[in-house]
Design a protein around this motif. Structure first.
Motif, PDB file in Angstrom:
ATOM      1  N   SER A 195       0.269   3.984   1.494  1.00  0.00           N
ATOM      2  CA  SER A 195       0.295   4.547   2.846  1.00  0.00           C
ATOM      3  C   SER A 195       1.279   3.812   3.751  1.00  0.00           C
ATOM      4  CB  SER A 195      -1.103   4.492   3.461  1.00  0.00           C
ATOM      5  OG  SER A 195      -1.586   3.159   3.501  1.00  0.00           O
ATOM      6  N   SER A 252      -3.649   3.787  -1.334  1.00  0.00           N
ATOM      7  CA  SER A 252      -4.404   3.825  -0.078  1.00  0.00           C
ATOM      8  C   SER A 252      -3.964   5.065   0.680  1.00  0.00           C
ATOM      9  CB  SER A 252      -4.147   2.577   0.778  1.00  0.00           C
ATOM     10  OG  SER A 252      -4.794   2.706   2.035  1.00  0.00           O
ATOM     11  N   SER A 303      -5.795   2.665  -9.517  1.00  0.00           N
ATOM     12  CA  SER A 303      -5.810   2.135  -8.160  1.00  0.00           C
ATOM     13  C   SER A 303      -4.484   1.470  -7.802  1.00  0.00           C
ATOM     14  CB  SER A 303      -6.952   1.136  -7.990  1.00  0.00           C
ATOM     15  OG  SER A 303      -6.802   0.069  -8.904  1.00  0.00           O
ATOM     16  N   GLU A 343       1.037   8.256  -4.718  1.00  0.00           N
ATOM     17  CA  GLU A 343      -0.391   8.569  -4.605  1.00  0.00           C
ATOM     18  C   GLU A 343      -0.787   9.676  -5.570  1.00  0.00           C
ATOM     19  OE1 GLU A 343      -1.199   9.455  -0.549  1.00  0.00           O
ATOM     20  OE2 GLU A 343      -0.608   7.468   0.169  1.00  0.00           O
ATOM     21  N   MET A 361      -3.617   1.036   6.596  1.00  0.00           N
ATOM     22  CA  MET A 361      -4.330  -0.238   6.614  1.00  0.00           C
ATOM     23  C   MET A 361      -3.646  -1.173   7.602  1.00  0.00           C
ATOM     24  SD  MET A 361      -6.665   0.360   4.343  1.00  0.00           S
ATOM     25  CE  MET A 361      -7.328  -1.281   4.104  1.00  0.00           C
ATOM     26  N   GLN A 378     -14.172   8.566   4.243  1.00  0.00           N
ATOM     27  CA  GLN A 378     -13.482   8.505   2.950  1.00  0.00           C
ATOM     28  C   GLN A 378     -14.162   9.425   1.935  1.00  0.00           C
ATOM     29  OE1 GLN A 378     -12.900   4.385   1.620  1.00  0.00           O
ATOM     30  NE2 GLN A 378     -13.094   3.727   3.753  1.00  0.00           N
ATOM     31  N   ALA A 419     -10.922   5.197  -0.543  1.00  0.00           N
ATOM     32  CA  ALA A 419      -9.553   5.103  -0.021  1.00  0.00           C
ATOM     33  C   ALA A 419      -8.619   4.359  -0.956  1.00  0.00           C
ATOM     34  CB  ALA A 419      -9.567   4.409   1.346  1.00  0.00           C
ATOM     35  N   PHE A 420      -9.162   3.626  -1.941  1.00  0.00           N
ATOM     36  CA  PHE A 420      -8.349   2.870  -2.888  1.00  0.00           C
ATOM     37  C   PHE A 420      -8.369   3.493  -4.282  1.00  0.00           C
ATOM     38  CE2 PHE A 420     -10.145   0.009   0.321  1.00  0.00           C
ATOM     39  CZ  PHE A 420      -8.982  -0.435   0.928  1.00  0.00           C
ATOM     40  N   TYR A 429      -5.240   5.856   3.467  1.00  0.00           N
ATOM     41  CA  TYR A 429      -5.502   5.529   4.862  1.00  0.00           C
ATOM     42  C   TYR A 429      -4.514   4.444   5.290  1.00  0.00           C
ATOM     43  CZ  TYR A 429      -9.928   8.068   5.159  1.00  0.00           C
ATOM     44  OH  TYR A 429     -10.878   9.050   5.187  1.00  0.00           O
ATOM     45  N   THR A 445     -14.139  -0.767   2.126  1.00  0.00           N
ATOM     46  CA  THR A 445     -14.044  -1.153   3.530  1.00  0.00           C
ATOM     47  C   THR A 445     -15.380  -1.642   4.076  1.00  0.00           C
ATOM     48  OG1 THR A 445     -14.431   1.151   4.196  1.00  0.00           O
ATOM     49  CG2 THR A 445     -12.143   0.439   3.953  1.00  0.00           C
ATOM     50  N   PHE A 479       0.846  -1.187   0.000  1.00  0.00           N
ATOM     51  CA  PHE A 479       0.000   0.000   0.000  1.00  0.00           C
ATOM     52  C   PHE A 479       0.888   1.247   0.000  1.00  0.00           C
ATOM     53  CE2 PHE A 479      -3.302  -2.733   2.204  1.00  0.00           C
ATOM     54  CZ  PHE A 479      -4.187  -2.708   1.140  1.00  0.00           C
TER      55      PHE A 479
END
Length: 361
Positions: A16, A99, A73, A64, A103, A286, A228-229, A101, A118, A14
């Motif tokens: 993040s 992401s 994605s 990102e 995870m 989100q 978030a994705f 966020y 989610t 990810f």
């Protein structure tokens, strides 16, 4: 030249969770590049310390931004030194999944067992459609299975079917379009002439599963947003909406006559949602944090044609009290500069024959 990379990270990760990097160099400075596919998207000159160590931070945010700009994605990235050595050049290849966020799971087991959302259950109205997205790897069984629960002439019934397929690409993104109307049409083929009332439907691919509960509620505010994705999801807002219009203008006196200039009009919509469960509250966050939100239009040929809206203010009220409800308040407006008129379809009807409609759709 770069001798080695001291920081370990997975081949699928990810954004993040992408770590700060520690590299070992045999010279005083290095030029390091980040490539997306065959394109260099970022480069930086870094100096080594007295121990020959180089530190590189915040590459996850660079990835990102690239994924947001290209509406992806995930993407294949590589970390390289420049110029490359003629023999044994440094290169670290990996796949980064968007992401924004943190995870609490590793990327590979997450995508193997979950859709890119989610939530495991959602509500959907009979007039809307949603996207169910997932990432698959080569050789994976990506058979899409459907399970529907419905009434047929008042009798409870179920139906199942599947679309078999095997993934041939190394890694790929899939979008499944789901809508209550499409499922009703599918059921109607097996029950011609019968009255069908759809209650729920489930979609599964391997261990991935999501269930939709169908509601007959109309006049919902429907928005679609990047989650978030960085894939689109539908949000049908249940709650109270208040429209507020602000008109501003300056005045000046010309030839002893006052006149207005610089007239502006701004229309905002304040929303207070109905009570939310804890998983839905986290999912709504989100929506509030999304880089792109659009007003859902079932008649649009694509999401690109839908009108963009801006979330200007938001607050979340979350309590663990048994008497307090979880609520989200936010304010949105259309991104267009000009004020909008929601409907141009008018027809003359009698004063007592026109059907009442809610103001906000």
């Amino acid at each position: 030249m770069i001798v080695r990379l001291n920081t370990w990270f997975s081949d699928i990760i990810f954004t993040s969770a992408f770590p700060d990097l520690e590299l070992v160099s045999d010279q005083g400075w290095e030029r390091i590049e980040l490539w997306a596919g065959e394109q260099s998207i970022f480069s930086v000159y870094l100096c080594a310390n007295e121990n020959g160590l180089i530190y590189l931070s915040d590459l996850g945010q660079v990835m990102e931004q690239y994924l947001i700009e290209n509406q992806l994605s995930f993407a294949s990235f590589s970390l390289r030194e420049s110029p490359e050595r003629p023999e044994n050049p440094f290169r670290r290849d990996f796949v980064a999944i968007f992401s924004n966020y943190f995870m609490d799971d590793y990327a590979q087991p997450f995508i193997e067992g979950n859709f890119l959302t989610t939530l495991s259950a959602k509500q959907i109205s009979s007039s809307a459609y949603d996207l169910v997205s997932f990432i698959s790897k080569k050789g994976e069984d990506i058979t899409i299975r459907h399970h529907v629960v419905f009434y047929v002439d008042g009798i409870l019934a179920t139906m199942d079917w599947a679309n078999e397929e095997i993934e041939e690409k190394d890694i790929a993104l899939h979008n499944i379009h789901v809508s209550a109307q499409a499922y009703v049409h599918k059921i109607q083929e097996s029950y011609p002439g019968k009255e069908i009332k759809l209650l729920s439907f489930s979609v599964s691919v391997g261990p991935r599963n999501i269930t939709y509960y169908v509601t007959d509620r109309k006049n919902l505010t429907q928005m679609i947003f990047l989650n978030a994705f960085n894939v689109f999801e539908l949000f049908e807002i249940q709650g109270i909406t208040t429209a507020k219009t602000t008109v501003e203008r300056d005045s000046a006196v010309i030839n002893r006559r006052e006149t207005f200039y610089d007239r502006t009009i701004e229309k905002k919509y304040e929303v207070q949602t109905s009570a939310l469960s804890s998983p839905v509250k986290d999912w709504v966050e989100q929506f509030l944090f999304s880089p792109l939100v659009k007003m859902f239009d079932s008649d649009a040929d694509s999401i690109n044609e839908m009108t963009e809206v801006l979330i200007t203010e938001s607050t979340c009220e979350i309590s663990n009290s048994n008497t307090e409800l979880n609520k989200v308040k936010f304010t949105w407006k259309y991104a267009d500069v000009y004020p909008r008129i929601n409907s141009t379809k008018r027809k003359t009807e009698g004063s007592f024959s026109q059907q009442f409609e809610f103001q906000f759709k």
